[in-house]
Write a protein that holds these residues in place. Structure first.
Motif, short mmCIF file in Angstrom:
data_model
loop_
_atom_site.label_atom_id
_atom_site.label_comp_id
_atom_site.label_asym_id
_atom_site.label_seq_id
_atom_site.Cartn_x
_atom_site.Cartn_y
_atom_site.Cartn_z
N ARG A 8 -1.30 -1.06 6.13
CA ARG A 8 -0.25 -0.09 6.44
C ARG A 8 0.53 0.22 5.16
NH1 ARG A 8 0.76 0.42 11.82
NH2 ARG A 8 -0.25 -1.08 13.19
N THR A 9 1.03 1.44 5.07
CA THR A 9 1.83 1.81 3.90
C THR A 9 3.24 1.26 4.07
OG1 THR A 9 2.50 3.93 4.84
CG2 THR A 9 0.49 3.91 3.52
N LEU A 66 -5.16 5.98 1.12
CA LEU A 66 -4.58 4.64 1.10
C LEU A 66 -4.88 4.00 -0.25
CD1 LEU A 66 -3.06 2.70 3.03
CD2 LEU A 66 -5.27 1.62 3.44
N ASP A 91 7.08 1.21 4.03
CA ASP A 91 8.13 2.23 4.13
C ASP A 91 9.49 1.67 3.72
OD1 ASP A 91 8.49 0.56 6.29
OD2 ASP A 91 8.30 2.12 7.81
N TYR A 136 6.14 10.42 -2.97
CA TYR A 136 7.01 9.26 -3.16
C TYR A 136 7.85 9.48 -4.41
CZ TYR A 136 3.92 6.44 -0.11
OH TYR A 136 3.18 5.93 0.93
N SER A 145 -1.74 7.87 7.08
CA SER A 145 -1.78 6.41 7.01
C SER A 145 -0.60 5.82 7.78
CB SER A 145 -1.70 5.93 5.55
OG SER A 145 -2.78 6.44 4.80
N SER A 170 2.49 3.42 8.83
CA SER A 170 3.51 2.72 8.05
C SER A 170 3.87 1.40 8.70
CB SER A 170 4.78 3.57 7.97
OG SER A 170 4.52 4.81 7.42
N TYR A 192 0.82 -1.21 0.00
CA TYR A 192 0.00 0.00 0.00
C TYR A 192 0.85 1.26 0.00
CZ TYR A 192 -4.02 -2.88 1.31
OH TYR A 192 -5.03 -3.81 1.33
N LEU A 193 0.34 2.30 -0.67
CA LEU A 193 0.86 3.66 -0.59
C LEU A 193 -0.22 4.46 0.12
CD1 LEU A 193 2.05 4.18 -4.28
CD2 LEU A 193 3.37 3.29 -2.36
N GLY A 194 0.17 5.58 0.75
CA GLY A 194 -0.86 6.38 1.41
C GLY A 194 -0.33 7.72 1.84
#
Length: 104
Positions: A22-23, A88, A25, A76, A11, A13, A5-7
């Motif tokens: 969770r995003t 998210l 990292d 990002y 959100s 990590s 996931y990205l967020g």
């Protein structure tokens, strides 16, 4: 992480799963082999292009020239791709990104 996931900055990590969204990292790009940098509460300026990231990654002092402050967002970037994310998002929804979890 599975799925990855990205967020945005709100959100959490860590290791992402279907239950614990969770995003990641620890992202790594399989195209340029760079670690993906993330910046909380920023988005990328519309004028960003491939050469900007190719020439300036991973030097934060140079990247700041094209960063725009935005509460709740997360910027990002690797050396060949970049995204500004607020919600998210499952990484699989963006077929252009070649980012994977680099292992926790």
């Amino acid at each position: 992480c599975c799925p990855v996931y990205l967020g945005g900055s709100s959100s959490p990590s860590g290791i992402g799963t279907n239950i614990s969204k969770r995003t990641c990292d620890q992202l790594r790009c399989t195209a340029c082999d760079f670690r993906v940098s993330l910046f909380n509460d920023y988005i990328w300026d519309q004028s960003c292009d491939y050469l900007f990231f190719r020439n300036n990654m991973p030097e934060l002092c140079k990247l700041r020239a094209k960063m725009v402050k935005k509460k709740g967002a997360r910027a990002y970037a690797c050396q060949c791709s970049w995204r500004s994310i607020e919600e998210l998002t499952d990484l699989q929804t963006d077929q252009q990104l070649r980012w994977v979890c680099g292992k926790h």
